[in-house]
Design a protein around this motif. Structure first.
Motif, PDB file in Angstrom:
ATOM      1  N   ALA A 102       0.834  -1.202   0.000  1.00 52.02           N
ATOM      2  CA  ALA A 102       0.000   0.000   0.000  1.00 52.02           C
ATOM      3  C   ALA A 102       0.865   1.247   0.000  1.00 52.02           C
ATOM      4  O   ALA A 102       1.900   1.303   0.666  1.00 52.02           O
ATOM      5  CB  ALA A 102      -0.935  -0.009   1.201  1.00 52.02           C
ATOM      6  N   GLY A 103       0.451   2.235  -0.782  1.00 51.99           N
ATOM      7  CA  GLY A 103       1.166   3.496  -0.869  1.00 51.99           C
ATOM      8  C   GLY A 103       2.125   3.587  -2.045  1.00 51.99           C
ATOM      9  O   GLY A 103       2.576   4.669  -2.394  1.00 51.99           O
ATOM     10  N   ARG A 104       2.419   2.467  -2.658  1.00 53.51           N
ATOM     11  CA  ARG A 104       3.369   2.471  -3.784  1.00 53.51           C
ATOM     12  C   ARG A 104       2.700   3.005  -5.052  1.00 53.51           C
ATOM     13  O   ARG A 104       1.586   2.635  -5.387  1.00 53.51           O
ATOM     14  CB  ARG A 104       3.880   1.060  -4.047  1.00 53.51           C
ATOM     15  N   ARG A 105       3.386   3.901  -5.755  1.00 54.94           N
ATOM     16  CA  ARG A 105       2.924   4.382  -7.066  1.00 54.94           C
ATOM     17  C   ARG A 105       3.248   3.320  -8.109  1.00 54.94           C
ATOM     18  O   ARG A 105       4.334   2.733  -8.077  1.00 54.94           O
ATOM     19  CB  ARG A 105       3.620   5.688  -7.450  1.00 54.94           C
ATOM     20  N   VAL A 106       2.298   3.069  -8.999  1.00 58.91           N
ATOM     21  CA  VAL A 106       2.508   2.117 -10.088  1.00 58.91           C
ATOM     22  C   VAL A 106       2.129   2.778 -11.406  1.00 58.91           C
ATOM     23  O   VAL A 106       1.320   3.703 -11.432  1.00 58.91           O
ATOM     24  CB  VAL A 106       1.701   0.810  -9.888  1.00 58.91           C
ATOM     25  N   ARG A 107       2.716   2.279 -12.470  1.00 54.99           N
ATOM     26  CA  ARG A 107       2.402   2.726 -13.820  1.00 54.99           C
ATOM     27  C   ARG A 107       1.672   1.596 -14.533  1.00 54.99           C
ATOM     28  O   ARG A 107       1.809   0.426 -14.164  1.00 54.99           O
ATOM     29  CB  ARG A 107       3.689   3.065 -14.584  1.00 54.99           C
ATOM     30  N   SER A 108       0.899   1.931 -15.526  1.00 47.66           N
ATOM     31  CA  SER A 108       0.207   0.924 -16.321  1.00 47.66           C
ATOM     32  C   SER A 108       1.212  -0.114 -16.801  1.00 47.66           C
ATOM     33  O   SER A 108       2.262   0.229 -17.344  1.00 47.66           O
ATOM     34  CB  SER A 108      -0.467   1.601 -17.510  1.00 47.66           C
ATOM     35  N   GLY A 109       0.909  -1.397 -16.555  1.00 50.81           N
ATOM     36  CA  GLY A 109       1.791  -2.485 -16.971  1.00 50.81           C
ATOM     37  C   GLY A 109       2.780  -2.942 -15.921  1.00 50.81           C
ATOM     38  O   GLY A 109       3.448  -3.958 -16.113  1.00 50.81           O
ATOM     39  N   ASP A 110       2.892  -2.218 -14.790  1.00 48.69           N
ATOM     40  CA  ASP A 110       3.792  -2.664 -13.720  1.00 48.69           C
ATOM     41  C   ASP A 110       3.262  -3.938 -13.076  1.00 48.69           C
ATOM     42  O   ASP A 110       2.040  -4.070 -12.864  1.00 48.69           O
ATOM     43  CB  ASP A 110       3.923  -1.600 -12.626  1.00 48.69           C
ATOM     44  N   PRO A 111       4.126  -4.889 -12.714  1.00 46.62           N
ATOM     45  CA  PRO A 111       3.670  -6.104 -12.025  1.00 46.62           C
ATOM     46  C   PRO A 111       3.126  -5.781 -10.633  1.00 46.62           C
ATOM     47  O   PRO A 111       3.719  -5.003  -9.887  1.00 46.62           O
ATOM     48  CB  PRO A 111       4.938  -6.956 -11.912  1.00 46.62           C
ATOM     49  N   LEU A 112       1.986  -6.389 -10.309  1.00 44.05           N
ATOM     50  CA  LEU A 112       1.369  -6.226  -8.986  1.00 44.05           C
ATOM     51  C   LEU A 112       1.554  -7.463  -8.120  1.00 44.05           C
ATOM     52  O   LEU A 112       1.526  -7.375  -6.900  1.00 44.05           O
ATOM     53  CB  LEU A 112      -0.134  -5.965  -9.128  1.00 44.05           C
ATOM     54  N   GLY A 113       1.699  -8.613  -8.753  1.00 47.07           N
ATOM     55  CA  GLY A 113       1.788  -9.877  -8.042  1.00 47.07           C
ATOM     56  C   GLY A 113       1.451 -11.002  -8.994  1.00 47.07           C
ATOM     57  O   GLY A 113       1.532 -10.835 -10.214  1.00 47.07           O
TER      58      GLY A 113
END
Length: 159
Positions: A102-113
């Motif tokens: 939680a709190g991490r910035r992500v960009r479209s296409g970044d791995p989430l899990g």
């Protein structure tokens, strides 16, 4: 006669107010849809508040769009990741063993899990349940985020 640019999706015309944020599929390659969005007639009734996408156990789940991880943990025994996006949108992904916090910035296409097996009603080895909502209670079909709308010019004056 004046004209206004509209996007037509599911038979409803919606005025286009500028460039939409870029969203992509949460799985690669583009997955098969195993269960469609089926909202309930009333908020408290059962329904399917997202879509199920065919996946493989252990397959990488990608952020559908730029945003901030709002939640990465367990809900009712299921691993879930939620991303807050601009415009009050939130995408959810389950069952996903999180590689983000939680709190991490992500960009479209970044791995989430990665996808876990065991999603109820899944007809293949694993399914990703992908949800979308605006605000707290307004559940939406996430497919228009990644499927091209039909663009038409409609008369403003009703003619």
């Amino acid at each position: 006669m004046a004209l206004v640019l509209c996007a037509v999706a599911s038979g409803h015309a919606t005025p286009v107010a500028g460039a939409a944020p870029a969203f992509g599929w949460p799985l690669e390659p583009r997955p098969a849809i195993t269960r469609e969005f089926d909202p309930p007639a009333q908020d408290w009734l059962p329904g399917h508040r997202g879509v199920d996408l065919a996946a493989r156990p252990g397959q990488t789940v990608l952020a559908a769009g730029d945003g901030t991880v709002a939640f990465a943990g367990t809900v009712a025994g299921k691993p879930v990741v939620s991303i807050d996006h601009a415009g009050g949108l939130r995408t959810t992904y389950e069952p996903v063993v999180a590689a983000v916090t939680a709190g991490r910035r992500v960009r479209s296409g970044d791995p989430l899990g990665t996808v876990s097996a065991g999603h109820d009603g899944c007809p293949v080895p694993a399914c990703l349940h992908w949800g979308l909502r605006r605000g707290r209670d307004d559940y939406l079909d996430p497919l228009p985020l990644v499927q091209r709308p039909v663009i038409r010019l409609l008369p403003v004056d009703g003619g």
